[in-house]
Scaffold this active site. Structure first.
Site, short mmCIF file in Angstrom:
data_model
loop_
_atom_site.label_atom_id
_atom_site.label_comp_id
_atom_site.label_asym_id
_atom_site.label_seq_id
_atom_site.Cartn_x
_atom_site.Cartn_y
_atom_site.Cartn_z
N TYR A 48 15.70 71.64 -52.25
CA TYR A 48 14.52 71.43 -51.42
C TYR A 48 14.81 71.69 -49.93
CZ TYR A 48 12.65 68.80 -55.44
OH TYR A 48 12.22 68.39 -56.68
N SER A 231 3.02 64.25 -51.01
CA SER A 231 1.96 64.72 -50.14
C SER A 231 2.41 64.56 -48.70
CB SER A 231 0.67 63.91 -50.38
OG SER A 231 -0.35 64.32 -49.48
#
Length: 268
Positions: A48, A231
């Site tokens: 990531y 989110s």
């Protein structure tokens, strides 16, 4: 927050925060917002490219008064790292800036995965890792893999959502005493809207006065599946954390079961 007890007697929050696609200051702010909302689990990975930011958010939270023992940090090793597992473990801890991680997960099966798992077992003995997990391991993969390792994994993290429910795989894993966590609880990139606007989901949401995302995440919890929605929107983060003041009926669960298409949204 609610917790489940892993097979190594550690407790893990059932709702966490996923950080895929979050970068830089946006990542730091989002993780801190999740912690402020009561979420205590954060999931990251070397792939990531945000372990540094996640580690910073964790350290800032500790300095602000949240005990490190309350925070559950998950990171993963990608198959491109399987050739040097000891180096990969050391790099993860160094990048995160943490003395230990609560869960280290193998991202998916690959060449040398057994040796990597054994390296993580040694890291557990050193106190650098507290639990070991697998991601994208299904029935056949587990049947082949488990006899080769000493320590049974504490967690299997797979793609699970209303369109891909894994109704045979989830109980198989749970019957082994292994916790299950969904890394695509709302359907994943490009598919969230289709799930959250499905009339079955929106109808239940309207009846209960909740959002469609809350209905889907609560459905996972009712199945005993932990979730790590992500989110960058503070409102969505708060929404995804507010799952413990309602429940679904048996009719709701049966209705959502009918949405299963066996439709996988990623290749793992």
């Amino acid at each position: 927050m609610r917790y489940l007890t892993l097979n190594n007697n550690l407790t893990m929050p059932t709702v966490g925060f996923g950080t895929w696609s979050l970068k830089g200051e946006t990542c730091v702010r989002a993780v801190r917002t999740a912690f402020d909302c009561g979420i205590r689990l954060v999931d990251t990975e070397s792939f990531y490219e945000n372990e540094r930011e996640v580690g910073r958010a964790v350290r800032e939270a500790v300095r602000s008064g949240i005990p490190r023992e309350e925070l559950f940090v998950e990171t993963k090793l990608y198959p491109s790292q399987y050739g040097d597992p000891e180096g990969a473990i050391e790099k993860a801890l160094r990048t995160l800036g943490l003395e230990y991680v609560d869960m280290m997960v193998l991202h998916h099966p690959g060449a040398g995965d057994t040796a990597v798992y054994r390296a993580i077992e040694r890291a557990v003995e050193r106190g650098e890792v507290r639990s070991i997990g697998l991601s994208n391991w299904y029935v056949k993969e587990l049947e082949d893999f488990l006899p080769k390792v000493k320590t049974r994994p504490a967690l299997v993290q797979n793609e699970i959502h209303p369109f891909y429910q894994e109704r045979e795989v989830v109980p198989f894993i749970q019957d082994l005493g292994i916790a299950v966590q969904s890394w695509y609880p709302l359907g994943g990139r490009g598919w969230t809207k289709a799930i959250l606007t499905h009339p079955m989901i929106t109808g239940i949401a309207e009846r209960l006065g909740k959002t469609p995302a809350q209905i889907v995440l609560r459905w996972h919890l009712e199945r005993g599946v932990a979730v790590i929605p992500g989110s960058s929107d503070p409102e969505h983060i708060r929404e995804n954390a507010a799952l413990f003041d309602f429940s679904l009926t048996e009719d709701d669960l049966a209705a959502i079961a009918l949405l299963d298409r066996g439709e996988k949204h990623d290749w793992y």
